[in-house]
Design an enzyme around this catalytic site. Structure first.
Site, PDB file in Angstrom:
ATOM      1  N   CYS A  29      -1.455   5.806   9.186  1.00 45.80           N
ATOM      2  CA  CYS A  29      -1.757   4.509   8.569  1.00 45.80           C
ATOM      3  C   CYS A  29      -2.887   4.754   7.584  1.00 45.80           C
ATOM      4  O   CYS A  29      -2.894   5.756   6.875  1.00 45.80           O
ATOM      5  CB  CYS A  29      -2.116   3.473   9.639  1.00 45.80           C
ATOM      6  N   ARG A  69       0.837  -1.195   0.000  1.00 43.90           N
ATOM      7  CA  ARG A  69       0.000   0.000   0.000  1.00 43.90           C
ATOM      8  C   ARG A  69       0.877   1.251   0.000  1.00 43.90           C
ATOM      9  O   ARG A  69       0.585   2.225  -0.707  1.00 43.90           O
ATOM     10  CB  ARG A  69      -0.940   0.013   1.208  1.00 43.90           C
TER      11      ARG A  69
END
Length: 279
Positions: A234, A176
């Site tokens: 995050c 990611r």
């Protein structure tokens, strides 16, 4: 105050009748509602915490997928869990504390002094041969009050500026970060200047936090050293709390960017970096 508690230490506290509030924060992106798992087997006396609704405020817009709750809302949640001012609180999950760290961080942010994560989570409790109860636990209402401000926080502008003078860590999985996949947010990649430090790397093979020495070495590899400001993000401010906790175990104070990638990627005016480098 210690950040972690072992299964044996928790079992001893409960057996001795020492007042201890245990919060079960089972949650994941794949299974955000942990109610059924909790009811099927939990630490005796543990109260289920709904991360999506008690550790976030979805009425807030533009602040990412899990905006921080208000002081008033979090006070109501703490009192539903039976918390009193001065209580020892133990939070746990079945994901190496990667969801329950959100509760740890919020409780610390709200002024609770003694909040610990069950190291190894439910797996460690089971491995120790300790009992489980089924069904719901509904405690008497507590009287604790949230007073936010005990933990450092940065906003989206702070995150943009942070890499210039500090280390901004991205706690998401490396694919990611590199922009190879993005399962939930509108754009793939990372905040320019951020460095990849997946939260899963804070744990050993048993789902326990690595030692302080190992964590210091790990974070040194991404530029975290004494005297350098550190912050973490995050996807939506959940596993970044785990990063903050791991940094604390290693001896570093770190700020949390609650909006995280879910806020940043929804702002089309914000640049995006891809690939393995900070950019």
């Amino acid at each position: 105050m210690p950040i972690l508690i072992t299964a044996e230490e928790l079992a001893d506290r409960l057996a001795a009748g020492e007042r201890t509030i245990v919060l079960d924060v089972r949650w994941s992106l794949a299974e955000p509602d942990g109610t059924d798992a909790y009811r099927a087997g939990h630490i005796p006396g543990a109260v289920y915490v709904d991360l999506d609704h008690e550790l976030a405020d979805h009425e807030v817009t533009g602040q990412g997928r899990h905006p921080l709750p208000s002081e008033a809302a979090f006070t109501r949640a703490m009192r539903r869990w039976g918390l009193r001012d001065g209580d020892t609180v133990v939070v746990m999950d079945d994901l190496g504390n990667q969801s329950s760290a959100r509760a740890w961080w919020l409780l610390r942010h709200a002024g609770a002094a003694d909040v610990r994560m069950l190291d190894g989570g439910l797996a460690a409790w089971r491995a120790g041969g300790h009992p489980l109860d089924i069904g719901d636990v509904v405690p008497d209402a507590g009287d604790a009050t949230a007073h936010f401000g005990a933990m450092p926080v940065i906003d989206i502008d702070g995150a943009a500026a942070f890499p210039a003078d500090g280390v901004l860590l991205d706690a998401r999985a490396a694919p990611r970060y590199r922009g190879e996949v993005e399962p939930i947010d509108p754009r793939a990649g990372h905040i320019p200047g951020a460095r990849s430090a997946p939260s899963g790397e804070n744990l050993d093979d048993d789902g326990r936090f690595r030692s302080p020495e190992a964590l210091r070495e790990h974070f040194a590899g991404v530029g975290v050293t004494g005297g350098v400001p550190v912050a973490a993000y995050c996807g939506s401010g959940v596993t970044a709390a785990h990063e903050v906790a791991a940094l604390a175990i290693a001896g570093f104070e770190a700020a949390l960017y609650p909006g995280s990638w879910s806020q940043w990627s929804n702002d089309e005016g914000r640049p995006v970096a891809v690939g393995p480098e900070a950019g």
